[in-house]
Design a protein around this motif. Structure first.
Motif, short mmCIF file in Angstrom:
data_model
loop_
_atom_site.label_atom_id
_atom_site.label_comp_id
_atom_site.label_asym_id
_atom_site.label_seq_id
_atom_site.Cartn_x
_atom_site.Cartn_y
_atom_site.Cartn_z
N ASN A 18 -8.11 -14.01 -1.96
CA ASN A 18 -8.19 -13.17 -1.18
C ASN A 18 -8.36 -11.93 -1.73
N ASP A 19 -8.42 -11.23 -2.91
CA ASP A 19 -8.76 -10.33 -3.27
C ASP A 19 -10.32 -10.36 -4.18
N GLU A 20 -11.38 -9.72 -3.08
CA GLU A 20 -13.10 -9.78 -3.20
C GLU A 20 -13.09 -9.38 -5.05
N ARG B 293 -7.41 0.56 -0.46
CA ARG B 293 -7.49 -0.17 0.52
C ARG B 293 -6.49 0.87 1.61
N THR C 16 -10.86 -7.23 9.38
CA THR C 16 -11.18 -5.85 8.85
C THR C 16 -11.17 -6.60 7.23
N TYR D 241 1.08 -1.22 -0.30
CA TYR D 241 -0.23 0.09 -0.06
C TYR D 241 0.67 1.34 0.32
N THR E 240 -10.05 -6.29 4.54
CA THR E 240 -8.44 -6.84 4.03
C THR E 240 -7.58 -7.89 4.27
#
Lengths: 183, 481
Positions: free
Chosen positions: B251-253, A167, B398, A133, B400
């Motif tokens: 894992n990445d929606e 994110r 969370t 990120y 993520t």
């Protein structure tokens, strides 16, 4: 974006001269960029020097498909990530867990005040972001590249970058608020 | 935040240093290194100012991070075995599109119920429990299990979350499968009221085909889309009737709805919203290649192959070895005297057959924090149960990180499997996909229990089994059976 190399025809210069030019043009921002990755000025110095040496050795192979600036960023980011993955980094990270954001000589009262400011909290929060990120936030907000440019620099498609940016921002907000930061 | 970030350039620059950080010293160092290179005669020669044509050799490779294949639950090869199977149906108000199967095995007198439901968004955040009830009173009485509570993760089920459940219900007596038509009721409820229920009806009774393949799970973690953090966990289960179910976790929606699976024989199936795919006809355990097609947001389709074959797991051997020291030398049925020699640090607590010890062996998993503990329970002076207890990290709530947590749990199971049963002969580790959903257990205590039922030595494959318990507020005291 108009870049410095548009006005400077580095191809007509000796490689050594071109490197000097690139160092003066981009050295400062590259070293700061590398610091946001490795969070250690000594390592940032080594890596940045290494970036320009690499640039020198690769200059003849540069195809010119992208701006030199983007290319240097790609080299810098790859070098930084290599370092973070290295055994050396993992080894020293036990003893060198946290380096202050400001330089070691920053000990004045004024700087102490700054350290407690919202800006300091925001900057610290950015550096605490997980790498995937952090690199997007840094490149987008700090270095002000477009998502398309970032995509070409770090080799991740724009869709993924958008997700990471959202994110990353949410995560940043979370960290920032935990530190007591104000909107 | 957006406004603040728009000033990040000046903020970061000011905070790092207001002075130049790249100095003449750096420049000099670079030039010195370049000089050294030149003296070493490795300075590259400039060939041309024209852009060079480069040949890019693209090596397409999928680095499968690991596979774990488990052979377990050998189905009785009985020609007379009857199987009752029904697809769940009837979406209702609280949970949409429940899917699954109910299988009655007269040989073992067990009723296996497994399936999945998806929480509807308007009911997001409702804590719930679940129970399965045999609707027919006479059947229920004969079976001795009028209702069975199913372990459901404590906490909330988020909007759109799939919940997979599985329960194996041992019955007291054999029942007439056709009588089950009246049926089995699946009830979702919370402490206040019943949230929803549906009844499985119109059961079909089939003569089960002789099992061709035992249950096999393949777990594959693959890099996709050039993003090393986006992982697709594909699990293929070959059922004994030779159909297969594919369950995947992305894992990445953002990409979860864009995955399709194609089997080598060109059957193409599309993933439903909860990730459970319709059965694929006639896969062959050792031969089948699952082709996963993956479409990103730009519409680009990437594909890679998931070979279905035996392979090693991704468990970190170093970590496994570190934790294994607590278990090395332990064997099921070990005498208490020998146990005390091997694990001298274990302390007797509350009961002469209950020993426990603290360990930090599990904290290297991201979802665990602080000390974990291991308890050992003896039955008739033989080691009969081992429980591991750890606290989950409260950060795992969370959006993520929840997929990371699920992946971590998969790794934990593989890890435990390696420690306790490297030959895969004794333990029946629960199917990953039906293990308690780790997404909602942030900041709670989790226990993993390994049992050995010494009273049934004649069926070694089934006399050891594992359960996972989400302890929540309970005191976590072990129960001696």
């Amino acid at each position: 974006m108009s870049t410095a190399e548009d006005e400077f025809d580095w191809r007509s210069e000796r490689n050594e001269d071109a490197i000097v030019y690139f160092m003066r043009q981009y050295g400062e921002e590259i070293k700061r960029l590398v610091y946001t990755f490795v969070k250690n000025w000594e390592q940032a110095e080594d890596i940045t020097q290494d970036v320009f040496v690499t640039l020198y050795t690769k200059l003849d192979t540069f195809r010119g498909d992208s701006a030199v600036r983007s290319w240097i960023y790609t080299i810098a980011i790859n070098r930084s990530k290599d370092y973070l993955r290295s055994w050396h980094h993992r080894k020293i990270s036990f003893t060198d867990k946290w380096m202050p954001l400001t330089s070691a000589s920053s000990t004045t009262i004024e700087e102490d005040v700054i350290q407690n400011s919202d800006n300091k909290m925001l900057a610290d929060s950015v550096l605490e972001l997980p790498l995937k990120y952090r690199e997007v936030v840094i490149l987008y907000y700090y270095k002000q590249f477009s998502l398309k440019e970032i995509s070409s620099i770090i080799g991740v498609n724009e869709g993924t970058l958008k997700t990471r940016l959202i994110r990353g921002r949410n995560k940043l907000q979370e960290i920032y608020e935990k530190k007591g930061g104000r909107e | 935040m957006e406004k603040k970030l728009s000033n990040l350039n000046s903020i970061l620059n000011d905070e790092m240093s207001t002075e130049k950080v790249f100095t003449a010293k750096d420049e000099a160092a670079v030039l010195r290194k370049i000089e050294e290179l030149r003296y070493a005669k490795i300075k590259p020669k400039r060939k041309s100012y024209a852009p060079q044509v480069l040949t890019a050799a693209v090596v397409a490779g999928i680095a499968f991070a690991g596979y774990e294949v488990m052979n377990y639950e050998k189905a009785p090869n009985s020609a007379e075995k009857k199987e009752v199977k029904e697809q769940f149906a009837a979406p209702n108000e609280q949970f949409s599109e429940p899917k699954g199967t109910v299988t009655y095995d007269p040989d073992t007198k067990t009723l296996d119920v497994k399936g999945s439901v998806v929480n509807k968004s308007q009911h997001a955040g409702v804590p719930f429990k679940m129970k399965l009830a045999l609707k027919n009173p006479s059947i229920a009485e004969a079976a001795g299990v009028p209702e069975v509570l199913v372990d459901v993760p404590k906490g909330e089920m988020r909007a759109g979350d799939p919940f997979r459940f599985a329960s194996s219900i041992p019955l007291d007596a054999e029942i007439d499968p056709t009588a089950l038509e009246n049926g089995i009721e699946v009830v979702f409820y919370n402490d206040e009221s019943v949230l929803s229920s549906y009844i499985i009806s119109d059961l079909v009774v089939n003569e089960a085909a002789a099992p061709k393949a035992t249950a096999i799970n393949v777990e594959t973690l693959s890099e996709v889309n050039g993003d090393e953090d986006t992982q697709l966990n594909v699990q293929v289960t070959f059922e004994k009737n030779n159909s297969a179910e594919i369950v995947y976790v992305m894992n990445d929606e953002n990409y979860r709805k864009n995955v399709t699976f194609e089997v080598r024989d060109e059957n193409v199936v599309t993933v439903s919203e909860d990730g459970v795919v319709e059965a694929v006809e006639n896969p062959t355990a050792d031969e089948t290649v699952i082709i996963v097609k993956y479409q990103d947001e730009t519409g680009e389709v990437l594909e890679f192959e998931v070979p279905v074959k035996l392979a090693e797991s991704e468990v970190d051997e170093g970590k496994a070895a570190e934790a294994r020291q607590y278990f090395e030398g332990l064997t099921w049925g070990m005498s208490k005297e020998k146990f005390r020699k091997i694990v001298p640090n274990a302390v007797a607590k509350n009961h002469p057959d209950y020993y426990s010890m603290k360990t930090d062996s599990f904290t290297h998993f991201n979802f665990a924090k602080g000390d974990s503990s291991i308890s050992y329970i003896f039955k008739e002076n033989k080691l009969a149960k081992i429980s591991i207890s750890f606290n989950t990290n409260e950060n795992y709530d969370t959006e993520t990180s929840r997929y990371d947590a699920e992946d971590q749990f998969s790794q934990l199971y593989l890890f435990l499997y390696k420690i306790f049963d490297p030959d895969k002969k004794n333990l029946n580790i629960p199917d990953y996909s039906f293990a308690p959903n780790p997404w909602n257990i942030s900041g709670t205590e989790v226990k993993v229990h390994f049992y050995v039922n010494l009273e049934k030595p004649e069926t070694p494959e089934h006399d050891a089994y594992t359960t996972i318990e989400i302890v929540g507020q309970s005191d976590g005291q072990p129960i001696l059976k």
